[in-house]
Design a protein around this motif. Structure first.
Motif, PDB file in Angstrom:
ATOM      1  N   TYR A  62       0.748  -1.112   0.130  1.00  0.00           N
ATOM      2  CA  TYR A  62       0.144  -0.169  -0.060  1.00  0.00           C
ATOM      3  C   TYR A  62       0.825   1.263  -0.123  1.00  0.00           C
ATOM      4  O   TYR A  62       0.714   2.225  -0.736  1.00  0.00           O
ATOM      5  N   GLU A  63       1.906   1.163   0.728  1.00  0.00           N
ATOM      6  CA  GLU A  63       2.780   2.410   0.857  1.00  0.00           C
ATOM      7  C   GLU A  63       3.530   2.622  -0.447  1.00  0.00           C
ATOM      8  O   GLU A  63       3.501   3.679  -0.849  1.00  0.00           O
ATOM      9  N   CYS A  65       2.501   1.692  -3.334  1.00  0.00           N
ATOM     10  CA  CYS A  65       1.568   1.986  -4.419  1.00  0.00           C
ATOM     11  C   CYS A  65       1.287   3.540  -4.038  1.00  0.00           C
ATOM     12  O   CYS A  65       1.363   4.256  -5.113  1.00  0.00           O
ATOM     13  N   LYS A  66       1.349   3.966  -2.870  1.00  0.00           N
ATOM     14  CA  LYS A  66       1.030   5.574  -2.958  1.00  0.00           C
ATOM     15  C   LYS A  66       2.175   6.485  -3.071  1.00  0.00           C
ATOM     16  O   LYS A  66       2.181   7.561  -3.877  1.00  0.00           O
ATOM     17  N   HIS A  67       3.547   5.678  -3.068  1.00  0.00           N
ATOM     18  CA  HIS A  67       4.704   6.801  -3.334  1.00  0.00           C
ATOM     19  C   HIS A  67       4.593   6.840  -4.872  1.00  0.00           C
ATOM     20  O   HIS A  67       4.983   7.671  -5.582  1.00  0.00           O
ATOM     21  N   ARG A  69       2.245   6.371  -6.882  1.00  0.00           N
ATOM     22  CA  ARG A  69       1.126   7.231  -7.257  1.00  0.00           C
ATOM     23  C   ARG A  69       1.521   8.744  -7.457  1.00  0.00           C
ATOM     24  O   ARG A  69       1.156   9.669  -8.388  1.00  0.00           O
ATOM     25  N   LYS A  70       2.205   9.143  -6.310  1.00  0.00           N
ATOM     26  CA  LYS A  70       2.512  10.378  -6.400  1.00  0.00           C
ATOM     27  C   LYS A  70       3.864  10.762  -7.403  1.00  0.00           C
ATOM     28  O   LYS A  70       3.885  12.147  -7.892  1.00  0.00           O
ATOM     29  N   LEU A  94      -6.117   3.268  -3.620  1.00  0.00           N
ATOM     30  CA  LEU A  94      -5.046   4.170  -3.579  1.00  0.00           C
ATOM     31  C   LEU A  94      -4.375   4.196  -4.941  1.00  0.00           C
ATOM     32  O   LEU A  94      -3.063   5.057  -5.197  1.00  0.00           O
ATOM     33  N   GLY A  95      -4.990   3.569  -5.889  1.00  0.00           N
ATOM     34  CA  GLY A  95      -4.696   4.038  -7.214  1.00  0.00           C
ATOM     35  C   GLY A  95      -4.141   2.778  -8.137  1.00  0.00           C
ATOM     36  O   GLY A  95      -3.693   3.073  -9.208  1.00  0.00           O
TER      37      GLY A  95
END
Length: 228
Positions: A62-63, A65-67, A69-70, A94-95
């Motif tokens: 999850y983390e 994925c967030k990085h 996406r940013k 989360l994308g």
């Protein structure tokens, strides 16, 4: 073109199996066994697609994925061993572009990889793909949505779903049709995928939508309704 695929999984046997099948299809593959290494390779190598396990050490999926996406719109296919709805929903929120449940058939994974990359390749073609309605513009050329004068952050799959519906105003689509048209393959799985994306779109575009709205047609599916 030889696509680059980053495989992130702490199970070395699964990671190597994925590498084997992808390399047979002429993809260039690199492997990371933890989240921190995955991000290091991601920034150095710039893959075209990431296959990402959720349960990995040092930084979970999850983390990661967030990085990612940013950093941009690199497509992500998430792997989950549990197959629980909450895992899938969180990954999509989360994308992530898609998910696949372990154990999986290598042919199914390959089909999803090809479908995701095909969508990415098609989105890179030079053509005018911009829709404008009162208060909103949806531009697939640069993957941006502007709502009431403000740019709205939106994962690629949300934008593609919004664009698909808005490009066919007042036409009703079932969840299965949307999975086939937007996700680009005959999808066998949880139609909640569509519901999650619709929910997120409504949360972002909820304020006085005025002469248009993403409407539920009970017992059928969804439509982008425009007042005539």
């Amino acid at each position: 073109m030889k696509y680059r695929v980053l495989v992130v999984d702490d199970d070395q046997n699964i990671a190597e199996l994925i590498r084997l099948y992808l390399e047979k299809e002429m993809y260039e593959v690199r492997i990371a066994y933890d989240g921190k290494k995955a991000m290091s390779i991601f920034y150095e190598w710039t893959p075209d697609l990431v296959i990402l396990d959720i349960m990995i050490p040092q930084m979970d999926g999850y983390e990661v994925c967030k990085h990612i996406r940013k950093a941009g719109n690199i497509p992500i296919i998430m792997l989950t061993a549990r197959g629980e709805v909450i895992d899938k929903v969180l990954g999509l929120e989360l994308g992530a572009d898609d998910y696949i449940v372990k154990p999986f058939e290598p042919k199914e994974l390959l089909a999803r990889v090809k479908a995701v990359l095909r969508r990415t390749q098609n989105s890179d073609m030079i053509k005018e793909e911009k829709l404008v309605f009162p208060g909103i513009s949806i531009d697939k050329n640069d993957y941006t949505v502007t709502f009431k004068g403000k740019r709205i952050e939106m994962p690629p799959k949300e934008l593609e779903l919004l664009y698909f519906l808005a490009s066919r105003p007042n036409q009703v689509f079932t969840r299965e049709q949307l999975l086939e048209k937007v996700w680009d393959y005959d999808y066998i799985g949880d139609s909640r995928t569509v519901d999650v994306h619709i929910k997120r779109l409504r949360e972002k575009l909820h304020d006085e939508m005025g002469r248009w709205e993403i409407k539920t047609v009970w017992g059928v599916g969804y439509k982008f309704e425009v007042q005539r």
